[in-house]
Design a protein around this motif. Structure first.
Motif, short mmCIF file in Angstrom:
data_model
loop_
_atom_site.label_atom_id
_atom_site.label_comp_id
_atom_site.label_asym_id
_atom_site.label_seq_id
_atom_site.Cartn_x
_atom_site.Cartn_y
_atom_site.Cartn_z
N ALA A 1 39.85 91.21 54.92
CA ALA A 1 40.39 89.98 54.35
C ALA A 1 41.09 90.24 53.03
N VAL A 2 40.53 91.13 52.20
CA VAL A 2 41.15 91.47 50.91
C VAL A 2 42.48 92.20 51.15
N LEU A 3 42.51 93.12 52.10
CA LEU A 3 43.75 93.85 52.39
C LEU A 3 44.83 92.91 52.92
N GLU A 4 44.41 91.87 53.63
CA GLU A 4 45.38 90.94 54.19
C GLU A 4 45.80 89.85 53.22
N SER A 5 44.83 89.30 52.47
CA SER A 5 45.11 88.11 51.67
C SER A 5 45.00 88.31 50.16
N GLY A 6 44.53 89.47 49.73
CA GLY A 6 44.38 89.71 48.30
C GLY A 6 42.98 89.39 47.80
N VAL A 7 42.80 89.50 46.49
CA VAL A 7 41.47 89.40 45.90
C VAL A 7 40.87 88.01 46.01
N ALA A 8 41.69 87.00 46.28
CA ALA A 8 41.14 85.65 46.47
C ALA A 8 40.14 85.61 47.61
N ALA A 9 40.24 86.57 48.53
CA ALA A 9 39.31 86.61 49.66
C ALA A 9 37.89 86.92 49.24
N LEU A 10 37.69 87.38 48.00
CA LEU A 10 36.34 87.67 47.50
C LEU A 10 35.62 86.43 46.98
N ALA A 11 36.34 85.33 46.79
CA ALA A 11 35.79 84.17 46.10
C ALA A 11 34.55 83.60 46.78
N ASP A 12 34.59 83.48 48.10
CA ASP A 12 33.44 82.89 48.80
C ASP A 12 32.21 83.77 48.69
N PHE A 13 32.40 85.09 48.80
CA PHE A 13 31.25 85.98 48.67
C PHE A 13 30.69 85.94 47.26
N HIS A 14 31.57 85.93 46.25
CA HIS A 14 31.11 85.83 44.87
C HIS A 14 30.31 84.55 44.66
N ALA A 15 30.79 83.44 45.22
CA ALA A 15 30.08 82.16 45.08
C ALA A 15 28.71 82.22 45.74
N SER A 16 28.64 82.85 46.91
CA SER A 16 27.35 82.98 47.59
C SER A 16 26.39 83.83 46.78
N ALA A 17 26.89 84.92 46.20
CA ALA A 17 26.05 85.79 45.39
C ALA A 17 25.48 85.05 44.19
N ALA A 18 26.32 84.27 43.52
CA ALA A 18 25.86 83.52 42.36
C ALA A 18 24.79 82.49 42.76
N GLN A 19 24.99 81.85 43.90
CA GLN A 19 24.02 80.85 44.37
C GLN A 19 22.68 81.51 44.70
N LEU A 20 22.72 82.70 45.28
CA LEU A 20 21.49 83.37 45.70
C LEU A 20 20.64 83.82 44.51
N VAL A 21 21.27 84.21 43.41
CA VAL A 21 20.50 84.73 42.27
C VAL A 21 20.27 83.70 41.18
N SER A 22 20.81 82.51 41.31
CA SER A 22 20.75 81.52 40.22
C SER A 22 19.32 81.19 39.80
N GLY A 23 18.39 81.23 40.72
CA GLY A 23 17.02 80.90 40.38
C GLY A 23 16.25 82.02 39.70
#
Length: 248
Positions: free
Chosen positions: A156-178
């Motif tokens: 996805a990053v190779l096709e669409s650029g670094v914006a493709a990381l946004a959803d994974f970054h958001a999931s990571a932040a949600q998982l560790v927030s507690g």
């Protein structure tokens, strides 16, 4: 008790997994750290560090003497081309990586909440039935699951650029927030405390007060033969001992 290296860092030796993955390359479980910078100092073997970050996809050659580091949010995968790749890992914020700072690149259905992620990420204890063999098999299954998600993310990053990381970054932040409440304790007793002590030393030196230097000491790092299954490979850590060094 001094429980980290200078600057409140953690140091470990990692033998990168030599298990072939679904793309034919051997290596570890791709993941990112949410609050800690990590560094590799290559000791043995050759390979590659694949990363997904603000520059997109990058593959960095690894060989003895190579030093490379990456900041929080960098998705990284260690690839073991020679079969004997071993690195010394230096981690910022000792205590955080050991307590959930990392998030592996599992497919999205495993990132929806803490429970789903924990089911995919957890390994049996060393005392569980099957012992090391069961832990090794589970670590390999975990690696394969993280690799499946990583390869999709990389495409996805190779096709669409670094914006493709946004959803994974958001999931990571949600998982560790507690976890950040507990992490603040590691920060207060580690890097923050170290910085405060250095500030106090500056004040002493400015007033030409050298009394604190009389408390100087040397501490030994004790290496115990206890390799565990980590994300990138088999980990051998050093535990710091308060044993005094006797002069000769």
């Amino acid at each position: 008790m001094c429980n980290s290296f200078p600057g409140a860092t953690a140091v470990s030796e990692v033998s990168i997994y030599d298990w072939p993955g679904m793309d034919g390359a051997a290596g570890g479980s791709p993941h990112l750290h949410t609050a800690s910078t990590e560094a590799y100092v290559v000791q043995q073997g050759t390979g590659r560090l694949e990363t997904l970050d603000s520059r997109g996809f990058t593959s960095t050659p690894l060989a003895p003497g190579t030093v490379v580091w990456f900041t929080p949010g960098t998705v990284h995968r260690a690839v073991n081309d020679s079969g004997d790749l071993r690195v010394l890992v230096v981690m910022q914020n000792a205590g955080l990586p050991e307590n959930g700072d990392a998030v592996m690149t599992f497919p999205p259905e495993h990132l929806v909440d803490v429970e789903a992620y924990s089911r995919a990420a957890s390994l049996p204890s060393r005392d569980a039935a099957g012992g090391g063999a069961a832990a090794g098999a589970a670590a390999r299954r975990r690696r394969d699951l993280a690799l499946a998600g990583y390869l999709e993310l990389k495409a996805a990053v190779l096709e669409s650029g670094v914006a493709a990381l946004a959803d994974f970054h958001a999931s990571a932040a949600q998982l560790v927030s507690g976890k950040t409440g507990a992490w603040r304790g590691y920060l207060a007793g580690g890097a923050q405390r170290q910085a405060g002590l250095t500030g106090q030393q500056f004040e002493s030196l400015e007033s030409m007060e050298s009394f604190y230097l009389q408390g100087a000491r040397t501490t030994m790092g004790e290496r115990k033969t206890r390799r565990i299954y980590g994300m990138c490979g088999r980990i051998q850590a050093w535990e710091l001992s308060e044993t005094a060094i006797v002069g000769t």
